[in-house]
Motif scaffolding. Structure first.
Motif, short mmCIF file in Angstrom:
data_model
loop_
_atom_site.label_atom_id
_atom_site.label_comp_id
_atom_site.label_asym_id
_atom_site.label_seq_id
_atom_site.Cartn_x
_atom_site.Cartn_y
_atom_site.Cartn_z
N ALA A 31 -26.04 39.92 -42.43
CA ALA A 31 -26.61 41.05 -41.70
C ALA A 31 -27.14 42.11 -42.67
CB ALA A 31 -25.57 41.66 -40.77
N ARG A 32 -26.38 42.38 -43.73
CA ARG A 32 -26.79 43.40 -44.69
C ARG A 32 -27.97 42.94 -45.52
NH1 ARG A 32 -22.89 47.31 -45.66
NH2 ARG A 32 -23.24 47.39 -47.90
N ILE A 33 -27.93 41.68 -45.96
CA ILE A 33 -29.01 41.17 -46.80
C ILE A 33 -30.31 41.09 -46.01
CG2 ILE A 33 -28.96 38.65 -46.47
CD1 ILE A 33 -28.69 40.37 -49.86
N ARG A 47 -31.28 43.19 -43.73
CA ARG A 47 -31.84 44.54 -43.70
C ARG A 47 -32.32 44.99 -45.07
NH1 ARG A 47 -28.86 49.10 -44.82
NH2 ARG A 47 -26.89 48.02 -44.38
N ILE A 48 -31.52 44.74 -46.10
CA ILE A 48 -31.83 45.23 -47.44
C ILE A 48 -33.10 44.60 -48.01
CG2 ILE A 48 -31.00 45.28 -49.83
CD1 ILE A 48 -28.14 45.39 -48.62
N PHE A 49 -33.28 43.30 -47.75
CA PHE A 49 -34.43 42.59 -48.30
C PHE A 49 -35.59 42.44 -47.31
CE2 PHE A 49 -31.24 41.23 -51.39
CZ PHE A 49 -31.95 41.31 -52.57
N ASN A 50 -35.45 43.07 -46.14
CA ASN A 50 -36.56 43.08 -45.20
C ASN A 50 -37.08 41.66 -44.93
OD1 ASN A 50 -38.50 44.28 -43.52
ND2 ASN A 50 -39.99 44.39 -45.17
N PHE A 51 -36.22 40.82 -44.43
CA PHE A 51 -36.54 39.40 -44.25
C PHE A 51 -37.74 39.17 -43.34
CE2 PHE A 51 -32.15 37.28 -45.16
CZ PHE A 51 -32.34 37.51 -46.51
N GLU A 52 -38.56 38.22 -43.73
CA GLU A 52 -39.61 37.66 -42.90
C GLU A 52 -39.58 36.14 -43.08
OE1 GLU A 52 -43.39 39.43 -43.70
OE2 GLU A 52 -42.68 41.49 -43.39
N PHE A 53 -40.19 35.43 -42.14
CA PHE A 53 -40.10 33.97 -42.16
C PHE A 53 -41.45 33.34 -41.85
CE2 PHE A 53 -36.17 35.90 -40.75
CZ PHE A 53 -35.21 35.30 -41.54
N SER A 54 -41.59 32.12 -42.33
CA SER A 54 -42.74 31.32 -41.92
C SER A 54 -42.22 30.04 -41.26
CB SER A 54 -43.62 30.96 -43.13
OG SER A 54 -42.91 30.17 -44.06
N TYR A 55 -42.87 29.63 -40.20
CA TYR A 55 -42.54 28.39 -39.49
C TYR A 55 -41.07 28.35 -39.04
CZ TYR A 55 -46.95 26.90 -41.58
OH TYR A 55 -48.27 26.84 -41.96
N TYR A 56 -40.59 29.48 -38.55
CA TYR A 56 -39.21 29.53 -38.07
C TYR A 56 -39.15 28.92 -36.67
CZ TYR A 56 -34.44 31.30 -37.63
OH TYR A 56 -33.06 31.39 -37.50
N PRO A 57 -38.18 28.01 -36.42
CA PRO A 57 -38.09 27.38 -35.10
C PRO A 57 -37.77 28.40 -34.01
CG PRO A 57 -36.75 26.23 -36.74
CD PRO A 57 -37.16 27.52 -37.35
#
Length: 277
Positions: A125-127, A129-139
């Motif tokens: 949960a923290r990572i 937020r901290i790294f501002n996650f984005e994804f490609s081709y997420y199911p």
């Protein structure tokens, strides 16, 4: 990129990782310390670990080092994990055991045990937020929920029926082989295959597990007489648990999808390329 910039970015990456691991690192440090020195009479070590974990959680919330949403994730993980612990430590199963005495607990499980799983959920949960996650081709979320539900069920049923974890691994690869996770250290988003990211985290959990069993927090049947390293095959279980944890956290976070073209353009505002599932 200049070498100085690379070193600076790697340094910040390590600092942010350490910040995200704050709760897990605290638990591991207390486990190690109390294994060598525990002077409190009248309070069992396991009970002290439970109270210390609760106190640290309150401290994180008061100081706003943890958000209320992340605290909710920890509670959910504690409940889910305790249910599994009750089954795994039951007299008829005995996958592992807690050798010391405790007051705060249910059946064979001290209450602090759930916090060890919560530490994984807290980290994700923290990572996120901290790294501002984005994804490609997420199911789709529906597909991932079905997958992790089967994983959770298999943690129980493999004691009585066929262990289909390798089928679950196959499904995981099929669903996520194209998925990349994008993480922002400074300005630009870097990325890696999400399957690799999960493996790296599972590896660190396995290392932490070896430390925890060495400090006699819990033990496996082959460690009753003397400590032995946890078999590397346990990585498969931690990998699946990592996937389960990740999907549970995704239920309270927006999954921002980054298109292949936009992912190469860090100057694009993240909000303009986000799709909320």
């Amino acid at each position: 990129m200049k070498m100085r910039n690379v070193v600076h970015e790697l340094w910040l990456f390590g600092l942010k990782q350490a910040y995200a691991c704050m709760f897990g690192g605290f638990l591991l440090a207390v486990m190690i310390l109390t294994s060598f020195w525990y002077p409190i009479e009248g309070l069992h070590r396991y009970d002290f670990l439970f109270l210390a974990a609760v106190a640290f959680q309150i401290f994180l919330l008061i100081t706003k080092l943890e958000t209320p949403r992340e605290a909710i994730v920890i509670v959910v993980f504690h409940v889910v994990a305790t249910i599994m612990e009750l089954f795994k430590t039951s007299d008829g199963i005995g996958s592992w055991s807690y050798p010391d005495e405790f007051v705060f607990g249910i059946a064979n499980v001290p209450l602090f045990a759930g916090f060890m799983y919560s530490a994984v959920g807290s980290y994700i949960a923290r990572i996120w937020r901290i790294f501002n996650f984005e994804f490609s081709y997420y199911p789709s979320k529906t597909a991932t929920i079905i997958l992790v539900s089967l994983i959770y069920i298999n943690f129980f049923t493999h004691h009585f029926f066929w262990d289909f974890r390798w089928v679950l691994f196959g499904l995981t690869v099929f669903m996520f082989y194209r998925t990349h996770i994008y993480f922002r250290i400074i300005k630009s988003h870097r990325h890696m295959p999400i399957l690799l990211g999960w493996f790296l985290v599972a590896l660190f959990i396995w290392i932490a597990e070896n430390i925890a069993t060495y400090t006699n927090i819990w033990i496996y049947p082959n460690q009753v007489s003397e400590w032995n390293m946890v078999p590397i095959t346990k990585l498969s279980s931690w990998y699946l648990l990592m996937l389960l944890s990740f999907v549970l956290v995704s239920l309270v976070n927006n999954i921002r999808i980054c298109s292949a073209d936009e992912s190469r353009r860090p100057e694009v505002n993240a909000s303009s390329r986000s799709l909320h599932h």
